[in-house]
Scaffold this active site. Structure first.
Site, PDB file in Angstrom:
ATOM      1  N   ASP A  13     -26.049 -14.052 -16.990  1.00  0.00           N
ATOM      2  CA  ASP A  13     -26.785 -15.154 -16.355  1.00  0.00           C
ATOM      3  C   ASP A  13     -25.875 -16.354 -16.128  1.00  0.00           C
ATOM      4  O   ASP A  13     -26.265 -17.496 -16.324  1.00  0.00           O
ATOM      5  CB  ASP A  13     -27.970 -15.542 -17.260  1.00  0.00           C
ATOM      6  N   GLY A  31     -38.960 -22.438 -23.587  1.00  0.00           N
ATOM      7  CA  GLY A  31     -39.548 -23.574 -24.306  1.00  0.00           C
ATOM      8  C   GLY A  31     -38.710 -24.804 -24.026  1.00  0.00           C
ATOM      9  O   GLY A  31     -38.135 -24.954 -22.940  1.00  0.00           O
TER      10      GLY A  31
END
Ligand SMILES: CN(C)CCCNS(=O)(=O)c1cccc(Nc2nc(OCC3CCCCC3)c3[nH]cnc3n2)c1
Length: 288
Positions: free
Chosen positions: A149, A20
């Site tokens: 990540d 988002g």
């Protein structure tokens, strides 16, 4: 902790990802600028929602000067949004810093590379070897958290050029399939077998690999492994041959990067071993 919605004044969007939008907001109570991640959970399965709650609960306890601070979670049931309030890093992300140096053909100074690497090692150390202390019994339980990540887009700088490891784990909830071992442990791992623990160390060492890639890229202004197709890239990564840094960088820096980029994870240094390296230790002490 469901604060009413008008507690924050909405400012411009900073960027967006698979989850988002991330927006700058001003907290009305004290005028502090924060970053707010807005997650629409309408489309999420129950399992994804549970995973998101578990990850947010872990972020909540992760307090370290080199980890982006998680402040608050606000649930907007009306619009099916979860808002995650975090510290705003006004120095932007490391990807932009590297891009600027590349465009201006100006190398990143070696002392900045050591500072950044030291702070990221301290952040990863907190993740890999952090503990939860039971307030009553004072008993500590290992709480290994794996970033999974680590990349220049996920590393931020604050106003004082302190390095902040970006929010993590959420991406696994929001868009990456759950990897067999890249597991974030919630609660006490009483029943976890030694090999599963070691494989979590294995995963911890894959964070060290990623750190090696980030530090290499700061010096060479491009990642250590580049290819036009994914199969070529994976072949290069498995081969693990790393070219030398530009000649202005020291043999010590070349060496520590090579160690982090060892193909065999067991040969890569842990954050404990890295923190013991003389230069890292000295910088780490200065930074405290
Ligand atoms: C992808 N970038 C090269 C360009 C995008 C936008 N520039 S930028 O370099 O991230 C940038 C510029 C100025 C301030 C900040 N501060 C900041 N950013 C966050 O997340 C950025 C977001 C992460 C997911 C992907 C979209 C961007 C924070 N999260 C928690 N605190 C945060 N503080 C970031």
């Amino acid at each position: 902790e469901e604060a009413e919605k008008d507690e924050y004044e909405l400012l411009e969007a900073i960027g967006s990802g698979s989850f988002g939008v991330i927006r700058k907001v001003r907290r009305k109570a004290d005028g502090r600028i924060l970053a707010r991640k807005e997650i629409d959970y309408r489309k999420m399965s129950t399992q994804e929602k549970e995973q998101l709650v578990a990850e947010v609960n872990i972020l909540k306890d992760l307090k370290h000067p080199n980890i982006v601070e998680f402040l608050e979670r606000v649930i907007d049931r009306e619009n099916c949004f979860i808002y995650i309030l975090m510290e705003y890093c006004e120095g932007g992300d490391l990807a932009s810093v590297i891009q600027r140096h590349k465009e201006n053909r100006v190398p990143v100074p070696e002392e900045f590379v050591w500072e950044l690497m030291t702070q990221l090692i301290m952040a990863l150390h907190e993740c890999h070897y952090g503990v939860i202390v039971d307030p009553e019994t004072k008993k500590t339980t290992p709480r290994p958290i794996l970033h999974r990540d680590l990349k220049p887009d996920n590393v931020f700088l604050d106003a004082k050029k302190n390095v902040k490891l970006g929010d993590f784990g959420l991406s696994r909830t929001l868009n990456n399939p759950q990897k067999a071992f890249a597991q974030t442990y919630v609660g006490t791992p009483y029943y976890m077998s030694p090999e599963l623990i070691s494989s979590s160390l294995y995963d911890a060492r894959s964070d060290i690999w990623s750190l090696g890639c980030v530090v290499f890229e700061m010096c060479a202004l491009q990642p250590p492994f580049l290819a036009d197709t994914l199969p070529q890239l994976t072949a290069k990564i498995k081969l693990g041959s790393v070219r030398a840094l530009p000649s202005s960088y020291s043999p010590e820096l070349n060496q520590i990067i090579r160690e982090m980029l060892q193909v065999d994870p067991r040969r890569r240094p842990t954050t404990k071993e890295l923190l013991a390296i003389h230069k890292i230790m000295n910088i780490g002490i200065q930074l405290e």
